[in-house]
Write a protein that holds these residues in place. Structure first.
Motif, PDB file in Angstrom:
ATOM      1  N   ASP A 125       8.217  16.458  13.077  1.00 35.65           N
ATOM      2  CA  ASP A 125       9.312  17.170  13.729  1.00 35.65           C
ATOM      3  C   ASP A 125       9.718  16.475  15.027  1.00 35.65           C
ATOM      4  O   ASP A 125       9.064  15.547  15.493  1.00 35.65           O
ATOM      5  CB  ASP A 125       8.890  18.613  14.040  1.00 35.65           C
ATOM      6  CG  ASP A 125       8.659  19.418  12.772  1.00 35.65           C
ATOM      7  OD1 ASP A 125       9.355  19.156  11.785  1.00 35.65           O
ATOM      8  OD2 ASP A 125       7.772  20.300  12.796  1.00 35.65           O
ATOM      9  N   GLY A 126      10.797  16.969  15.598  1.00 36.81           N
ATOM     10  CA  GLY A 126      11.210  16.549  16.928  1.00 36.81           C
ATOM     11  C   GLY A 126      11.791  15.151  16.973  1.00 36.81           C
ATOM     12  O   GLY A 126      12.160  14.542  15.956  1.00 36.81           O
ATOM     13  N   ALA A 127      11.841  14.604  18.188  1.00 35.76           N
ATOM     14  CA  ALA A 127      12.473  13.303  18.415  1.00 35.76           C
ATOM     15  C   ALA A 127      11.745  12.187  17.686  1.00 35.76           C
ATOM     16  O   ALA A 127      12.376  11.248  17.180  1.00 35.76           O
ATOM     17  CB  ALA A 127      12.522  13.018  19.917  1.00 35.76           C
ATOM     18  N   VAL A 128      10.414  12.256  17.625  1.00 36.06           N
ATOM     19  CA  VAL A 128       9.655  11.200  16.943  1.00 36.06           C
ATOM     20  C   VAL A 128      10.015  11.157  15.466  1.00 36.06           C
ATOM     21  O   VAL A 128      10.254  10.082  14.899  1.00 36.06           O
ATOM     22  CB  VAL A 128       8.141  11.439  17.125  1.00 36.06           C
ATOM     23  CG1 VAL A 128       7.348  10.446  16.284  1.00 36.06           C
ATOM     24  CG2 VAL A 128       7.754  11.307  18.588  1.00 36.06           C
ATOM     25  N   GLY A 129      10.066  12.320  14.828  1.00 37.41           N
ATOM     26  CA  GLY A 129      10.423  12.364  13.418  1.00 37.41           C
ATOM     27  C   GLY A 129      11.821  11.836  13.168  1.00 37.41           C
ATOM     28  O   GLY A 129      12.055  11.077  12.219  1.00 37.41           O
ATOM     29  N   ARG A 130      12.769  12.249  14.021  1.00 36.77           N
ATOM     30  CA  ARG A 130      14.146  11.769  13.859  1.00 36.77           C
ATOM     31  C   ARG A 130      14.223  10.267  14.046  1.00 36.77           C
ATOM     32  O   ARG A 130      14.963   9.561  13.340  1.00 36.77           O
ATOM     33  CB  ARG A 130      15.064  12.494  14.845  1.00 36.77           C
ATOM     34  CG  ARG A 130      15.279  13.957  14.526  1.00 36.77           C
ATOM     35  CD  ARG A 130      16.407  14.548  15.358  1.00 36.77           C
ATOM     36  NE  ARG A 130      16.105  14.545  16.779  1.00 36.77           N
ATOM     37  CZ  ARG A 130      15.469  15.536  17.407  1.00 36.77           C
ATOM     38  NH1 ARG A 130      15.080  16.597  16.731  1.00 36.77           N
ATOM     39  NH2 ARG A 130      15.231  15.482  18.710  1.00 36.77           N
ATOM     40  N   SER A 131      13.464   9.733  15.009  1.00 38.46           N
ATOM     41  CA  SER A 131      13.471   8.301  15.276  1.00 38.46           C
ATOM     42  C   SER A 131      12.944   7.519  14.074  1.00 38.46           C
ATOM     43  O   SER A 131      13.506   6.478  13.694  1.00 38.46           O
ATOM     44  CB  SER A 131      12.637   7.994  16.516  1.00 38.46           C
ATOM     45  OG  SER A 131      12.479   6.612  16.699  1.00 38.46           O
ATOM     46  N   ILE A 132      11.872   8.016  13.469  1.00 37.18           N
ATOM     47  CA  ILE A 132      11.291   7.323  12.312  1.00 37.18           C
ATOM     48  C   ILE A 132      12.256   7.353  11.134  1.00 37.18           C
ATOM     49  O   ILE A 132      12.445   6.339  10.439  1.00 37.18           O
ATOM     50  CB  ILE A 132       9.940   7.963  11.954  1.00 37.18           C
ATOM     51  CG1 ILE A 132       8.899   7.603  13.017  1.00 37.18           C
ATOM     52  CG2 ILE A 132       9.468   7.521  10.571  1.00 37.18           C
ATOM     53  CD1 ILE A 132       7.588   8.320  12.875  1.00 37.18           C
ATOM     54  N   ARG A 133      12.882   8.506  10.885  1.00 33.81           N
ATOM     55  CA  ARG A 133      13.831   8.576   9.772  1.00 33.81           C
ATOM     56  C   ARG A 133      15.048   7.688  10.025  1.00 33.81           C
ATOM     57  O   ARG A 133      15.587   7.071   9.095  1.00 33.81           O
ATOM     58  CB  ARG A 133      14.242  10.030   9.542  1.00 33.81           C
ATOM     59  CG  ARG A 133      13.136  10.854   8.869  1.00 33.81           C
ATOM     60  CD  ARG A 133      13.604  12.253   8.518  1.00 33.81           C
ATOM     61  NE  ARG A 133      13.654  13.123   9.678  1.00 33.81           N
ATOM     62  CZ  ARG A 133      12.616  13.813  10.138  1.00 33.81           C
ATOM     63  NH1 ARG A 133      11.447  13.733   9.523  1.00 33.81           N
ATOM     64  NH2 ARG A 133      12.729  14.593  11.196  1.00 33.81           N
ATOM     65  N   ALA A 134      15.472   7.598  11.293  1.00 33.34           N
ATOM     66  CA  ALA A 134      16.596   6.717  11.625  1.00 33.34           C
ATOM     67  C   ALA A 134      16.213   5.255  11.397  1.00 33.34           C
ATOM     68  O   ALA A 134      17.029   4.448  10.905  1.00 33.34           O
ATOM     69  CB  ALA A 134      17.023   6.936  13.074  1.00 33.34           C
ATOM     70  N   ALA A 135      14.984   4.892  11.737  1.00 30.76           N
ATOM     71  CA  ALA A 135      14.528   3.517  11.522  1.00 30.76           C
ATOM     72  C   ALA A 135      14.482   3.188  10.035  1.00 30.76           C
ATOM     73  O   ALA A 135      14.847   2.079   9.611  1.00 30.76           O
ATOM     74  CB  ALA A 135      13.149   3.328  12.157  1.00 30.76           C
TER      75      ALA A 135
END
Length: 722
Positions: A469-479
């Motif tokens: 969840d959160g910013a870390v999860g979004r960052s990984i999915r964006a990568a």
């Protein structure tokens, strides 16, 4: 507003029996039929009147008032009919059927003008005009309206109420089900469980002491049926000990403290029990780390049922789902609508989380279970925990209360009845054993791995999906999206450079593009690639994996924690230290003497619960079979590394089946890697039986196939969009 049941029947019909039209007129006047007497015909006529007017919008305020009053009186008249002891069964059935007809007409009216639905809520304002009209309609139906009570003082909102939310999808579900018939079975059961012979005795403390003073070898599991076949989805298999609980539920049992050791499939038992009891909608309250896994298990064991997971303010909640999954930390925000949802069953996972009755999450769980028991006839209530019952019986006071076995002062319902039937009091010698048996028979189920060793594989891998969840999860999915987009652009550029036109997906070109990406990723250059992405996923999973290892250590004792990277090990060790969990550490930079000291601490010191191991440094040459559970926080690129780690505890001298809990980041490349490793190593059902030779595909093949899978899925999705 007072109910119709408190009104008085009026004598006569308001007209004189003599005078007026004479005998001839009296003969011509037809005596009213019984179906035309009372309040129900008045309500039916008013509902038909509203129906005719609502067909010609807009709906005037006076019509809205009449709709609300009819709905209120339908509910109150239903309650009066159900509670009238002098009414025969046939007459009661007839009147309830007529009331259902009026309610159905109101539902159709509300479907035409949905703004009327707001008038049906428990918190809907009842105007003075509505009160006056209600009194008029009651008198027309032969009832004397009760005196209106004084306006109550405003109720202060409970702490935290201002944070609460109601997801829009849940509102839509409530509006689609505006009429809920009241249930009287739960109240009848509470009446049956009132103390008689034991009235005045203090019973809770003797019940608790009966567990603390139980002799060695005393039974800790209710009698369970055996040999029943339970239908499961194709490709799934239920172990015999799991089928016993499901069979008990099918036979009518409805409350369980399911305390099987981790690895014995409590989740499957709970979900299949819910299916056997038709306990839908079902509420599942869990720790955050296993929230995603529960949704996965619902789809796996009961694919005909739809789960929904509550995140944040619940924007993505499906209000029409069969299984609602929420973590403890979010109850404060969602307890309001959850209490009104109409659940017919509730499962609390890691139920020892509610042992402190003063905590907010415990209060919320107890309030929700009480609400369910008040509204649903014989709901399914299950508390799941792997904690041994001999830890501290006080830990289970809140759990027994959640299950409806006790309240703050005394046993309730069937438990009180069972204690009465023993014929004993706490002053009698045999009371302790009889009381303990009575509690166990309420639904305590405790099996250890060693008890059911014949049911389960000698060693197995169990995947635990977690949500980033959160910013870390979004960052990984964006990568991951950026990596995939880069490969798609390479693929289209290669196609454009060709002279011939290719129809469909060129799988050979897909493989060449993936191989080029893998080569670039392995070079010295920087930037986001498959290796850096997997590293970041490992870092993001570290806290969740450590949290689960801490839960395991509490439930089953010693646990081995494996990770690939030092920063993941550091995160885990910090969490264990913060929670007061003693651990040992085995790393690649240790001297042989330090390594031996840490291994000895884990194997010989009962206070050291976890050993944190480097997958590369501790994957071979160690003997850690003092544990039978391990957590694989990060994935290997080969099954060989994973198997070597598992072999640290699955060795000669191991007396229990071994379970390796593999933490998988759902909806990321992590899940694809896990599937590829299993497919190439023959781990079809997550079962490692050690039989036969397995072909190791090698790390490079898995890395390449991971990129091939990402690119193929992206191109197929692109083609589907046209």
């Amino acid at each position: 507003m007072a109910g119709a049941g408190s009104g008085r029947r009026r004598s006569g019909g308001g007209r004189s029996a003599s005078g007026g039209g004479g005998a001839a007129t009296a003969q011509r006047r037809r005596a009213p039929r019984r179906s035309e007497e009372g309040l129900i015909p008045v309500l039916a006529a008013a509902a038909r009147d509203v129906d005719g007017i609502v067909r010609r919008p807009p709906t005037r305020p006076a019509v809205r008032t009449k709709f609300q009053v009819v709905a209120l009186l339908v509910r109150e008249e239903r309650a009066r009919v159900m509670g009238d002891a002098e009414l025969g069964q046939a007459r009661r059935t007839e009147q309830l059927k007529r009331l259902d007809g009026v309610a159905t007409l109101l539902a159709k009216i509300a479907a035409r003008d949905t703004s009327l639905l707001a008038l049906l809520g428990d918190d809907a304002r009842v105007s003075e005009a509505a009160r006056t009209l209600k009194a008029t309609m009651m008198r027309a139906g032969g009832l004397e309206p009760p005196e209106e009570p004084e306006e109550p003082a405003p109720v202060q909102p409970e702490p935290g109420a201002e944070k609460r939310v109601v997801p829009r999808s849940v509102v839509a579900r409530q509006l689609a089900n505006p009429f809920l018939a009241p249930d009287f079975e739960a109240a009848a059961e509470r009446m049956a469980g009132r103390p008689r012979r034991l009235a005045g005795w203090e019973l809770l403390e003797p019940l608790f002491r009966s567990f603390e003073q139980a002799p060695a070898g005393a039974p800790a599991c209710m009698p369970l049926p055996g040999g029943q076949l339970v239908q499961v989805p194709a490709g799934r298999e239920l172990m015999p000990h799991q089928a016993q609980v499901v069979a008990a539920t099918a036979a009518g049992h409805r409350t369980y403290l399911l305390a099987d050791e981790p690895g014995l499939g409590k989740t499957a038992q709970a979900l299949l029990s819910a299916r056997a009891a038709e306990a839908y909608p079902l509420l599942v309250v869990v720790p955050n780390v296993v929230k995603t896994n529960w949704a996965h298990e619902v789809r796996m064991w009961t694919p005909e049922r739809q789960p929904t997971v509550v995140h944040g303010d619940g924007e993505g909640v499906n209000g029409f789902a069969d299984v609602v999954i929420v973590n403890y930390e979010l109850l404060d925000r969602h307890v309001g609508w959850l209490g009104d949802f109409g659940f017919r069953g509730m499962v609390v996972d890691e139920a020892h989380f509610i042992k402190n009755k003063g905590s907010q999450r415990s209060r919320h769980v107890l309030a929700l279970s009480q609400r369910i028991r008040e509204r649903a006839p014989r709901p399914l209530l299950m508390a799941l925990t792997g904690t041994p019952l001999i830890n501290d019986i006080e830990d289970f006071r809140a759990i027994w209360q959640y299950l409806g076995w006790i309240d703050d002062e005394k046993p309730l319902g069937r438990l009180m009845t069972a204690l009465e039937e023993t014929g004993l009091t706490p002053a009698d010698r045999g009371f302790s054993a009889a009381a303990r048996t009575a509690v166990i028979d309420m639904g305590i189920v405790r099996r250890r791995k060693i008890d059911v060793v014949a049911d389960i594989p000698a060693r197995r891998v169990a995947d635990l999906p977690v949500e980033l969840d959160g910013a870390v999860g979004r960052s990984i999915r964006a990568a991951e999206e950026a990596l995939t987009r880069r490969m798609v652009e390479r693929y289209h550029a290669a196609l454009a450079a060709r002279s011939e036109v290719s129809d469909g997906l060129d799988r050979e070109l897909v493989r060449r593009v993936a191989a080029t990406e893998l080569k670039d990723s392995s070079s010295k250059g920087g930037g986001e690639n498959v290796f850096t992405m997997v590293r970041r996923i490992g870092q993001a999973k570290a806290g969740l994996a450590a949290d689960y290892a801490a839960q395991l250590a509490r439930n089953v004792g010693k646990v081995v924690f494996f990770a690939k990277h030092v920063d993941v090990m550091d995160t885990a060790e910090q969490l264990f230290a913060d929670r007061g969990i003693r651990y040992a550490s085995i790393r690649g930079d240790q001297t042989p003497k330090a390594r031996e000291k840490n291994v000895t601490a884990f194997t010989d010191d009962p206070e050291v619960q976890i050993v944190v191991c480097s997958l590369m440094a501790a994957g071979v040459g160690l003997n850690l079979q003092v544990a039978s559970n391990m957590v694989l926080a990060e994935l290997s690129w080969t099954d060989a590394e994973q198997t070597q780690a598992i072999d640290r505890i699955h060795r000669i001298g191991q007396s229990e089946p071994v379970t390796a809990w593999r933490i998988i980041a759902a909806q990321t490349v992590d899940a694809k890697i896990a599937e590829l490793i299993d497919a190439k190593s023959g781990l079809a059902a997550r079962a490692l039986d050690g039989a036969g030779e397995q072909e190791d595909a090698g790390a490079t093949d898995v890395q390449l196939e991971t990129l091939v899978g990402l690119l193929t899925e992206a191109l197929e999705a692109e083609a589907a969009r046209g």
